[in-house]
Design an enzyme around this catalytic site. Structure first.
Site, PDB file in Angstrom:
ATOM      1  N   SER A 143       0.853  -1.193   0.000  1.00 31.69           N
ATOM      2  CA  SER A 143       0.000   0.000   0.000  1.00 31.69           C
ATOM      3  C   SER A 143       0.886   1.238   0.000  1.00 31.69           C
ATOM      4  O   SER A 143       1.984   1.222   0.586  1.00 31.69           O
ATOM      5  CB  SER A 143      -0.881   0.013   1.247  1.00 31.69           C
ATOM      6  OG  SER A 143      -1.536   1.270   1.356  1.00 31.69           O
ATOM      7  N   TYR A 157      -1.517  -0.619  10.278  1.00 31.85           N
ATOM      8  CA  TYR A 157      -1.669  -1.158   8.911  1.00 31.85           C
ATOM      9  C   TYR A 157      -0.502  -0.686   8.047  1.00 31.85           C
ATOM     10  O   TYR A 157       0.102  -1.480   7.303  1.00 31.85           O
ATOM     11  CB  TYR A 157      -3.003  -0.675   8.341  1.00 31.85           C
ATOM     12  CG  TYR A 157      -3.226  -0.885   6.850  1.00 31.85           C
ATOM     13  CD1 TYR A 157      -3.718  -2.096   6.356  1.00 31.85           C
ATOM     14  CD2 TYR A 157      -2.987   0.142   5.929  1.00 31.85           C
ATOM     15  CE1 TYR A 157      -3.943  -2.277   4.989  1.00 31.85           C
ATOM     16  CE2 TYR A 157      -3.213  -0.025   4.570  1.00 31.85           C
ATOM     17  CZ  TYR A 157      -3.693  -1.242   4.103  1.00 31.85           C
ATOM     18  OH  TYR A 157      -3.928  -1.417   2.758  1.00 31.85           O
TER      19      TYR A 157
HETATM   20  P1  NAP Z   1     -11.649  -5.710  -0.394  1.00 33.36           P
HETATM   21  O1  NAP Z   1     -12.426  -5.255  -1.583  1.00 33.36           O
HETATM   22  O2  NAP Z   1     -12.170  -5.433   0.968  1.00 33.36           O
HETATM   23  O3  NAP Z   1     -11.374  -7.288  -0.568  1.00 33.36           O
HETATM   24  C1  NAP Z   1     -10.629  -7.953   0.421  1.00 33.36           C
HETATM   25  C2  NAP Z   1     -10.433  -9.384  -0.010  1.00 33.36           C
HETATM   26  O4  NAP Z   1      -9.591 -10.029   0.967  1.00 33.36           O
HETATM   27  C3  NAP Z   1     -11.727 -10.175  -0.070  1.00 33.36           C
HETATM   28  O5  NAP Z   1     -11.611 -11.094  -1.136  1.00 33.36           O
HETATM   29  C4  NAP Z   1     -11.737 -10.919   1.275  1.00 33.36           C
HETATM   30  O6  NAP Z   1     -12.477 -12.145   1.233  1.00 33.36           O
HETATM   31  C5  NAP Z   1     -10.253 -11.190   1.451  1.00 33.36           C
HETATM   32  N1  NAP Z   1      -9.842 -11.425   2.832  1.00 33.36           N
HETATM   33  C6  NAP Z   1      -9.929 -10.593   3.891  1.00 33.36           C
HETATM   34  N2  NAP Z   1      -9.421 -11.167   4.990  1.00 33.36           N
HETATM   35  C7  NAP Z   1      -8.983 -12.401   4.612  1.00 33.36           C
HETATM   36  C8  NAP Z   1      -8.366 -13.473   5.289  1.00 33.36           C
HETATM   37  N3  NAP Z   1      -8.091 -13.432   6.614  1.00 33.36           N
HETATM   38  N4  NAP Z   1      -8.062 -14.599   4.583  1.00 33.36           N
HETATM   39  C9  NAP Z   1      -8.343 -14.669   3.259  1.00 33.36           C
HETATM   40  N5  NAP Z   1      -8.926 -13.689   2.560  1.00 33.36           N
HETATM   41  C10 NAP Z   1      -9.241 -12.561   3.244  1.00 33.36           C
HETATM   42  O7  NAP Z   1     -10.151  -5.106  -0.404  1.00 33.36           O
HETATM   43  P2  NAP Z   1      -9.253  -4.440  -1.552  1.00 33.36           P
HETATM   44  O8  NAP Z   1      -9.358  -2.985  -1.411  1.00 33.36           O
HETATM   45  O9  NAP Z   1      -9.476  -5.091  -2.851  1.00 33.36           O
HETATM   46  O10 NAP Z   1      -7.796  -4.835  -0.973  1.00 33.36           O
HETATM   47  C11 NAP Z   1      -6.953  -5.779  -1.589  1.00 33.36           C
HETATM   48  C12 NAP Z   1      -5.519  -5.473  -1.133  1.00 33.36           C
HETATM   49  O11 NAP Z   1      -5.164  -4.158  -1.575  1.00 33.36           O
HETATM   50  C13 NAP Z   1      -5.328  -5.478   0.374  1.00 33.36           C
HETATM   51  O12 NAP Z   1      -4.098  -6.080   0.688  1.00 33.36           O
HETATM   52  C14 NAP Z   1      -5.304  -4.003   0.734  1.00 33.36           C
HETATM   53  O13 NAP Z   1      -4.583  -3.769   1.924  1.00 33.36           O
HETATM   54  C15 NAP Z   1      -4.629  -3.441  -0.483  1.00 33.36           C
HETATM   55  N6  NAP Z   1      -4.861  -2.004  -0.695  1.00 33.36           N
HETATM   56  C16 NAP Z   1      -6.118  -1.522  -0.915  1.00 33.36           C
HETATM   57  C17 NAP Z   1      -6.290  -0.157  -1.112  1.00 33.36           C
HETATM   58  C18 NAP Z   1      -7.642   0.459  -1.349  1.00 33.36           C
HETATM   59  O14 NAP Z   1      -7.769   1.703  -1.276  1.00 33.36           O
HETATM   60  N7  NAP Z   1      -8.670  -0.327  -1.647  1.00 33.36           N
HETATM   61  C19 NAP Z   1      -5.175   0.693  -1.083  1.00 33.36           C
HETATM   62  C20 NAP Z   1      -3.918   0.171  -0.861  1.00 33.36           C
HETATM   63  C21 NAP Z   1      -3.768  -1.188  -0.680  1.00 33.36           C
HETATM   64  P3  NAP Z   1     -14.115 -12.171   1.464  1.00 33.36           P
HETATM   65  O15 NAP Z   1     -14.710 -11.581   0.207  1.00 33.36           O
HETATM   66  O16 NAP Z   1     -14.431 -13.608   1.597  1.00 33.36           O
HETATM   67  O17 NAP Z   1     -14.372 -11.341   2.675  1.00 33.36           O
END
Ligand code: NAP
Length: 248
Positions: A143, A157
């Site tokens: 991130s 985080y």
């Molecule tokens: P999201 O839409 O909330 O999706 C999260 C995903 O992770 C879902 O598929 C969820 O599964 C899964 N998950 C959560 N906890 C888990 C666990 N303990 N074991 C296995 N799977 C788990 O999140 P996103 O924004 O796409 O984030 C994806 C990555 O990008 C993360 O690492 C996040 O930190 C990073 N990121 C995001 C942003 C942002 O602004 N969105 C920015 C920087 C970095 P379920 O569907 O079954 O709950």
């Protein structure tokens, strides 16, 4: 030979967009999800409509036995794993550290950092050419917070993601002669459910003023960077953290 790639957190957001990008690029996929089976099934349907094979595995990446099962079921159903996207993550809560419950801090570090370590450990075991594996690539989803610090939001985080970056640098060196490349992608502010999951669905609107390009990213903005780092065009790239954050 089609690449066989595991995406953790493949049921939604960046992981789901990455699954579709990789399906179009000819990967067979194992999508790991934590609880949202119906969303994972929707992504799997789209993957198979592109001609790829897709298995779904419910697993918590912070649990060693779940990670073992994820890798075992993938190998049994698809064949030798050649790629891993450590994407599962959460922010869980927004606030000052002094107001953040310890159990939330543990969960955030366990999923974002320990989960990446556990999955990468299994990937190293099965992919390393020195250990008889086919070689491959690992992409960790970090991130922009890792360098910005995320003050008043989730500094723990940010620390976990900075640990992911250091881990990426070290593991890339450790596996450089074993046919396994290790890189990271650091997204900025991206339109996914992660913000609602932390109790602040309006965060996209309130934080977008910090983004130099003046807009939030879409999951489809992040997926190509992950796909490139997994693929043969990045054959000489390892240990990199590729920022995809609209200038942030
Ligand atoms: P999201 O839409 O909330 O999706 C999260 C995903 O992770 C879902 O598929 C969820 O599964 C899964 N998950 C959560 N906890 C888990 C666990 N303990 N074991 C296995 N799977 C788990 O999140 P996103 O924004 O796409 O984030 C994806 C990555 O990008 C993360 O690492 C996040 O930190 C990073 N990121 C995001 C942003 C942002 O602004 N969105 C920015 C920087 C970095 P379920 O569907 O079954 O709950």
């Amino acid at each position: 030979m089609r690449p066989i790639t595991i995406i953790t957190g493949g049921s939604r957001g960046i992981g789901a967009a990455t699954a579709l990008w990789l399906a179009r690029a000819g990967h067979d996929l194992a999508l790991c999800y934590r609880g949202n089976r119906s969303s994972a099934e929707e992504v799997a349907d789209q993957v198979t409509s592109h001609g790829g094979r897709c298995v779904l595995v419910r697993a918590d990446v912070s649990q060693e036995s779940d990670v073992d099962r994820l890798f075992d079921e993938t190998a049994e159903q698809l064949g030798p794993v050649t790629g891993l996207v450590n994407n599962a993550g959460l922010t869980a809560h927004v606030g000052d550290l002094a107001d953040t419950p310890v159990e939330v801090i543990r969960q955030v570090i366990d999923v974002n950092f320990l989960g990446t370590v556990l999955c990468s450990r299994r990937a190293a075991q099965v992919m390393s050419t020195r250990r008889g594996g086919p070689g491959g690539a690992i992409v960790n989803v970090s991130s922009g917070a890792a360098t910005l610090g995320a003050a008043h939001e989730y500094v723990h985080y940010a620390g976990a993601k900075a640990a992911v970056d250091a881990f990426t640098a070290g593991l890339a060196k450790e596996l450089a002669q074993d046919g396994v490349r290790v890189n990271a992608v650091a997204p900025g502010l991206v339109r996914t459910d992660i913000h609602a999951g932390a109790g602040v669905p309006e965060r996209l609107e309130t934080a977008v003023s910090r983004v130099p390009m003046g807009r939030a990213g879409e999951p489809e903005d992040i997926a190509p960077a992950i796909g490139w780092l997994l693929g043969p065009e990045s054959a000489y790239t390892s240990g990199a953290v590729l920022r995809v954050a609209g200038g942030l």
